[in-house]
Design an enzyme around this catalytic site. Structure first.
Site, PDB file in Angstrom:
ATOM      1  N   LEU A  89       0.862  -1.184   0.000  1.00  0.00           N
ATOM      2  CA  LEU A  89       0.000   0.000   0.000  1.00  0.00           C
ATOM      3  C   LEU A  89       0.898   1.233   0.000  1.00  0.00           C
ATOM      4  O   LEU A  89       1.244   1.758   1.050  1.00  0.00           O
ATOM      5  CB  LEU A  89      -0.913  -0.028   1.221  1.00  0.00           C
ATOM      6  CG  LEU A  89      -2.161   0.850   1.156  1.00  0.00           C
ATOM      7  CD1 LEU A  89      -3.050   0.440  -0.004  1.00  0.00           C
ATOM      8  CD2 LEU A  89      -2.940   0.766   2.457  1.00  0.00           C
ATOM      9  N   HIS A  90       1.263   1.697  -1.193  1.00  0.00           N
ATOM     10  CA  HIS A  90       2.275   2.743  -1.301  1.00  0.00           C
ATOM     11  C   HIS A  90       1.742   4.130  -0.930  1.00  0.00           C
ATOM     12  O   HIS A  90       2.079   4.687   0.109  1.00  0.00           O
ATOM     13  CB  HIS A  90       2.827   2.775  -2.734  1.00  0.00           C
ATOM     14  CG  HIS A  90       3.421   1.497  -3.208  1.00  0.00           C
ATOM     15  ND1 HIS A  90       4.631   1.026  -2.750  1.00  0.00           N
ATOM     16  CD2 HIS A  90       2.961   0.577  -4.085  1.00  0.00           C
ATOM     17  CE1 HIS A  90       4.910  -0.128  -3.347  1.00  0.00           C
ATOM     18  NE2 HIS A  90       3.906  -0.425  -4.158  1.00  0.00           N
ATOM     19  N   ASP A  91       0.928   4.695  -1.804  1.00  0.00           N
ATOM     20  CA  ASP A  91       0.565   6.112  -1.695  1.00  0.00           C
ATOM     21  C   ASP A  91      -0.205   6.497  -0.435  1.00  0.00           C
ATOM     22  O   ASP A  91      -0.022   7.605   0.076  1.00  0.00           O
ATOM     23  CB  ASP A  91      -0.234   6.532  -2.932  1.00  0.00           C
ATOM     24  CG  ASP A  91       0.588   6.411  -4.205  1.00  0.00           C
ATOM     25  OD1 ASP A  91       1.787   6.726  -4.162  1.00  0.00           O
ATOM     26  OD2 ASP A  91       0.034   5.992  -5.231  1.00  0.00           O
TER      27      ASP A  91
END
Length: 317
Positions: A245-247
């Site tokens: 879950l990057h952003d």
């Protein structure tokens, strides 16, 4: 008598993208933040699609009053690439959002950013960058006086210990437009970077997604479809239980900095060496005399983050 704290005003610069979508929804669900505008850029998918996705997400959340400004359709100096192989042809693989009625404003993103920052008092606006930094680089190149007006830049970008996710050395956002990232990192803006070193700790496992599924809301269902898809790129590439879950960690850091830790250090962006194009060269141990220009985040309490994310998504009914 308690003092009422005004929400932090943010502008989100984005290339949605499933992870961008979750970040936008988290920001919209958080009363501590006031989303003044969304700017779009080519990255995960071409500009026309990222703009359409941003408009559709605002409609999904019932926030059509927030203006969208389309920005750069290509990087500053290199050929454009995208990540359709990761996010699907629309960038929102698993979401199937309806065609939005909302349209972008007539003014372009960089022009809007310059106008706003020149008009508002210094420190009024925090910029959250979820994609390539092309829009901000254009704004800084044409109006360098805006740099001191930005309260902070919070960006998803870079990698050190994790290596790259688009080349052996480079993270995708920095690789798409390394020249833009280099301009931004040299601008003297207070900056927090959320690199792969921390985002790869926030895996969307079935256990973490189950409470979001239990919300049984359109937003919750969409998030689970996007993040839990069996063909999710990172599940297949790394053999993980789910994708990273990057952003959303950018918004998470703004809301709950107590869940994160990192290092004040110097980060430079490579733009000349072909094998290392877009690499973030991170001086964690201060082996050079280059001054610190970023807070480099490398740890997050992932379980606590997913718990708080679920609580916020529940507000978007």
């Amino acid at each position: 008598m308690m003092t009422q704290v005004s929400p932090r005003r943010i502008i989100i610069d984005t290339d949605p993208g499933q992870d961008d979508a979750v970040a936008i929804l988290l920001a919209l669900a958080s009363p501590e933040l006031q989303v003044d505008a969304i700017m779009t850029v080519a990255g995960n998918v071409p500009l026309s699609q990222t703009t359409k996705n941003a408009c559709a997400l605002l409609e999904l959340a019932g926030r059509e009053e927030i203006p969208v400004y389309a920005g750069a359709a290509r990087p500053l100096h290199k050929a454009p690439i995208n990540a359709e192989h990761v996010h699907g042809e629309t960038g929102m693989g698993g979401a199937n959002l309806p065609e939005p009625r909302l349209r972008a404003q007539a003014i372009d993103a960089a022009t809007h950013l310059v106008d706003v920052l020149r008009k508002e008092p210094a420190g009024s606006i925090t910029l959250v960058c979820l994609g390539p930094m092309t829009n901000l680089a254009h704004a800084l190149t044409h109006a360098p006086d805006i740099a001191p007006k930005i309260a902070r830049l919070v960006a998803m970008g870079g990698a050190q210990r994790e290596g790259g996710n688009i080349t052996p050395t480079a993270e995708f956002n920095f690789f798409v437009d390394p020249h833009a990232a280099k301009i931004v990192m040299a601008a003297g803006i207070p900056t927090t970077l959320l690199p792969l070193d921390v985002t790869h700790r926030a895996i969307a496992t079935p256990r973490r997604l189950a409470p979001i599924a239990d919300l049984k809301t359109p937003v919750g269902d969409m998030v689970v479809r996007m993040l839990g898809a069996e063909d999710r790129f990172e599940k297949m590439k790394y053999g993980w239980e789910g994708g990273a879950l990057h952003d959303p960690l950018t918004i998470g850091w703004l809301l709950w900095p107590d869940l994160f830790s990192g290092w004040e250090c110097n980060v430079e962006i490579e733009v000349e060496a072909p094998l290392c194009l877009g690499q973030s060269v991170v001086d964690l141990w201060k082996v050079t005399d280059r001054p610190s220009n970023a807070l480099w985040i490398d740890h997050v309490d992932s379980d606590a983050f997913y718990t708080r994310l679920t609580e916020r998504l529940a507000r978007l009914t």
